[in-house]
Write an enzyme that holds these catalytic residues in place. Structure first.
Site, PDB file in Angstrom:
ATOM      1  N   SER A  95     -18.637  86.875  41.442  1.00  0.00           N
ATOM      2  CA  SER A  95     -18.645  87.988  40.296  1.00  0.00           C
ATOM      3  C   SER A  95     -18.077  86.885  39.159  1.00  0.00           C
ATOM      4  CB  SER A  95     -17.807  88.943  40.662  1.00  0.00           C
ATOM      5  OG  SER A  95     -18.455  89.404  41.506  1.00  0.00           O
ATOM      6  N   LYS A 170     -22.858  92.469  36.734  1.00  0.00           N
ATOM      7  CA  LYS A 170     -22.135  93.546  37.662  1.00  0.00           C
ATOM      8  C   LYS A 170     -20.107  93.989  36.502  1.00  0.00           C
ATOM      9  CE  LYS A 170     -18.719  92.721  41.072  1.00  0.00           C
ATOM     10  NZ  LYS A 170     -18.782  93.307  42.584  1.00  0.00           N
ATOM     11  N   LYS A 238      -9.136  90.087  37.692  1.00  0.00           N
ATOM     12  CA  LYS A 238      -9.943  88.960  37.175  1.00  0.00           C
ATOM     13  C   LYS A 238     -11.893  89.032  36.636  1.00  0.00           C
ATOM     14  CE  LYS A 238     -13.228  87.772  40.294  1.00  0.00           C
ATOM     15  NZ  LYS A 238     -14.536  87.620  40.499  1.00  0.00           N
TER      16      LYS A 238
HETATM   17  P1  NAD Z   1     -12.080  85.077  48.507  1.00  0.00           P
HETATM   18  O1  NAD Z   1     -10.686  84.501  48.076  1.00  0.00           O
HETATM   19  O2  NAD Z   1     -11.819  85.636  50.227  1.00  0.00           O
HETATM   20  O3  NAD Z   1     -12.932  83.992  49.815  1.00  0.00           O
HETATM   21  C1  NAD Z   1     -13.420  82.683  48.216  1.00  0.00           C
HETATM   22  C2  NAD Z   1     -14.015  81.412  49.317  1.00  0.00           C
HETATM   23  O4  NAD Z   1     -14.178  80.781  48.637  1.00  0.00           O
HETATM   24  C3  NAD Z   1     -12.017  81.446  50.306  1.00  0.00           C
HETATM   25  O5  NAD Z   1     -12.854  81.133  51.194  1.00  0.00           O
HETATM   26  C4  NAD Z   1     -12.204  80.012  49.142  1.00  0.00           C
HETATM   27  O6  NAD Z   1     -11.395  79.068  49.891  1.00  0.00           O
HETATM   28  C5  NAD Z   1     -13.531  78.732  48.958  1.00  0.00           C
HETATM   29  N1  NAD Z   1     -13.523  78.223  47.807  1.00  0.00           N
HETATM   30  C6  NAD Z   1     -12.136  78.403  47.045  1.00  0.00           C
HETATM   31  N2  NAD Z   1     -12.295  77.186  45.758  1.00  0.00           N
HETATM   32  C7  NAD Z   1     -13.595  76.068  46.982  1.00  0.00           C
HETATM   33  C8  NAD Z   1     -14.202  74.802  46.939  1.00  0.00           C
HETATM   34  N3  NAD Z   1     -14.005  74.463  45.691  1.00  0.00           N
HETATM   35  N4  NAD Z   1     -15.442  74.580  47.721  1.00  0.00           N
HETATM   36  C9  NAD Z   1     -15.196  75.385  48.597  1.00  0.00           C
HETATM   37  N5  NAD Z   1     -14.596  76.261  49.071  1.00  0.00           N
HETATM   38  C10 NAD Z   1     -13.790  76.856  48.514  1.00  0.00           C
HETATM   39  O7  NAD Z   1     -13.321  85.922  48.275  1.00  0.00           O
HETATM   40  P2  NAD Z   1     -14.804  87.114  48.557  1.00  0.00           P
HETATM   41  O8  NAD Z   1     -13.538  88.552  48.407  1.00  0.00           O
HETATM   42  O9  NAD Z   1     -14.877  86.620  49.375  1.00  0.00           O
HETATM   43  O10 NAD Z   1     -15.295  87.030  46.958  1.00  0.00           O
HETATM   44  C11 NAD Z   1     -15.883  86.198  46.155  1.00  0.00           C
HETATM   45  C12 NAD Z   1     -16.693  86.489  45.427  1.00  0.00           C
HETATM   46  O11 NAD Z   1     -17.565  88.035  45.473  1.00  0.00           O
HETATM   47  C13 NAD Z   1     -15.707  87.212  43.955  1.00  0.00           C
HETATM   48  O12 NAD Z   1     -16.104  86.668  43.112  1.00  0.00           O
HETATM   49  C14 NAD Z   1     -16.019  88.366  44.196  1.00  0.00           C
HETATM   50  O13 NAD Z   1     -14.973  88.602  43.042  1.00  0.00           O
HETATM   51  C15 NAD Z   1     -16.945  89.203  44.120  1.00  0.00           C
HETATM   52  N6  NAD Z   1     -16.557  90.574  45.476  1.00  0.00           N
HETATM   53  C16 NAD Z   1     -15.765  90.674  46.371  1.00  0.00           C
HETATM   54  C17 NAD Z   1     -16.501  92.004  47.102  1.00  0.00           C
HETATM   55  C18 NAD Z   1     -15.032  92.240  47.928  1.00  0.00           C
HETATM   56  O14 NAD Z   1     -15.080  93.616  47.807  1.00  0.00           O
HETATM   57  N7  NAD Z   1     -14.393  91.450  48.430  1.00  0.00           N
HETATM   58  C19 NAD Z   1     -16.793  92.425  46.644  1.00  0.00           C
HETATM   59  C20 NAD Z   1     -17.660  92.521  45.458  1.00  0.00           C
HETATM   60  C21 NAD Z   1     -17.897  91.340  45.141  1.00  0.00           C
END
Ligand code: NAD
Length: 294
Positions: A95, A170, A238
């Site tokens: 997102s 979104k 965010k």
């Molecule tokens: P998270 O923080 O759990 O996961 C992000 C992952 O990205 C981590 O494992 C981190 O190590 C990895 N990462 C960061 N920088 C990196 C890099 N340079 N190279 C490789 N890996 C890297 O976040 P999430 O909850 O999985 O959310 C991911 C996206 O989905 C976000 O944009 C969030 O807004 C969106 N989202 C989340 C939810 C929710 O309920 N958690 C729901 C809908 C959408």
């Protein structure tokens, strides 16, 4: 088809497993967190560097926190884009700001790489079930080609327009959810202050016009004082920052978004940003000295 997935967090990890379960077994994965990589490799994926993913995959997916992460991974020095072949496709499921999606797509287009922005709604439970809602931006023919891949992770996959339209949708979703949660916290606080049991208020109105998915999910959490995430306050901050940025750049008025953003920011400063976004109820509890439902 060789697939790469970068970003194995709360969402990316179960989504990777559903890609494998869906029959797409040639899956390369990468994340900064080795434990997450190991877990997905145990489910059948192969660990790879971002360079290997760029060089060898037909389609590359990302599930990263925000616009700067996606830009760095794709377009930074030694980024994935520098290794991608012209026939390859990039699908960003994070997102992020729709303006950033369009900027990334424009850079990739110079290399002949197509892009979809495909953020999701539904959170971890639906990521595990494979029933996420995808909101997709990009060319119709690219969408048609990769819809079966997104179907392995989603219960609903809808094209909303050209690149950026997925993340614009979104943002609309996140504005509606945030304002609903604030209204719910305000209403339950009013009920309790007026001497009416918030649980009975919830039961009486949930079937009427005020009822909503947000109410069904979040009223029980507020009443029980359960602030375990779910969806963290910092992630919602965010998203609303991206909504404000986007709104200012297109000239859309967003006074409600600005107000709920300020309260979530107060929560971040006073309570930390790791609680569920329904903990916005604690802002009202701080103002009134009551505890909803207790
Ligand atoms: P998270 O923080 O759990 O996961 C992000 C992952 O990205 C981590 O494992 C981190 O190590 C990895 N990462 C960061 N920088 C990196 C890099 N340079 N190279 C490789 N890996 C890297 O976040 P999430 O909850 O999985 O959310 C991911 C996206 O989905 C976000 O944009 C969030 O807004 C969106 N989202 C989340 C939810 C929710 O309920 N958690 C729901 C809908 C959408």
């Amino acid at each position: 088809m060789k697939i790469g997935l970068i970003g194995l967090g709360i969402m990316g990890k179960p989504m990777a497993k559903n890609i494998l379960k869906g029959g797409y077994t040639d899956l390369l994965v990468s994340d900064l967190n080795q434990a997450a990589v190991d877990e997905v490799v145990a489910a059948g994926a192969k660990a790879a560097s971002n360079q290997e993913i760029g060089e060898s995959c037909d389609v590359i997916l990302t599930m990263l926190p925000n616009s700067p992460h996606v830009k760095t991974v794709m377009l930074g020095e030694g980024g994935v884009a520098s290794y991608m072949k012209p026939y390859a496709t990039f699908i960003d499921m994070s997102s992020i700001n729709p303006v950033a999606s369009q900027e990334i797509a424009a850079e990739l287009a110079k290399k002949g790489v197509e892009m979809l922005d495909a953020p999701v709604s539904g959170g971890e439970p639906k990521a595990i079930d494979g029933t996420l809602s995808f909101m997709v931006g990009g060319k119709q023919e690219v969408f048609d080609k990769f819809k079966p891949l997104l179907d392995t992770m989603g219960g609903s996959v809808v094209r909303c327009g050209d690149v950026g339209a997925g993340n614009t949708t979104k943002l609309a979703n996140q504005i509606i959810v945030a304002c609903n949660i604030q209204a719910l916290a305000e209403a339950l606080t009013l009920a309790q202050k007026a001497g009416v049991d918030p649980q009975l208020v919830f039961e009486a109105i949930r079937g009427g016009l005020a009822g909503s998915t947000v109410m069904n999910a979040k009223a029980p959490m507020m009443i029980a004082g359960n602030d375990q995430p779910g969806f963290k306050i910092d992630l919602h901050i965010k998203d609303l920052n991206n909504a404000l940025d986007c709104a200012h750049s297109v000239g859309a008025p967003v006074p409600m978004t600005a107000q709920v953003q300020e309260i979530l920011q107060w929560m971040h400063n006073h309570e930390g940003g790791q609680k569920d976004h329904s903990a916005i109820a604690q802002y009202y509890e701080y103002l009134t000295g009551i505890q909803i439902g207790r």
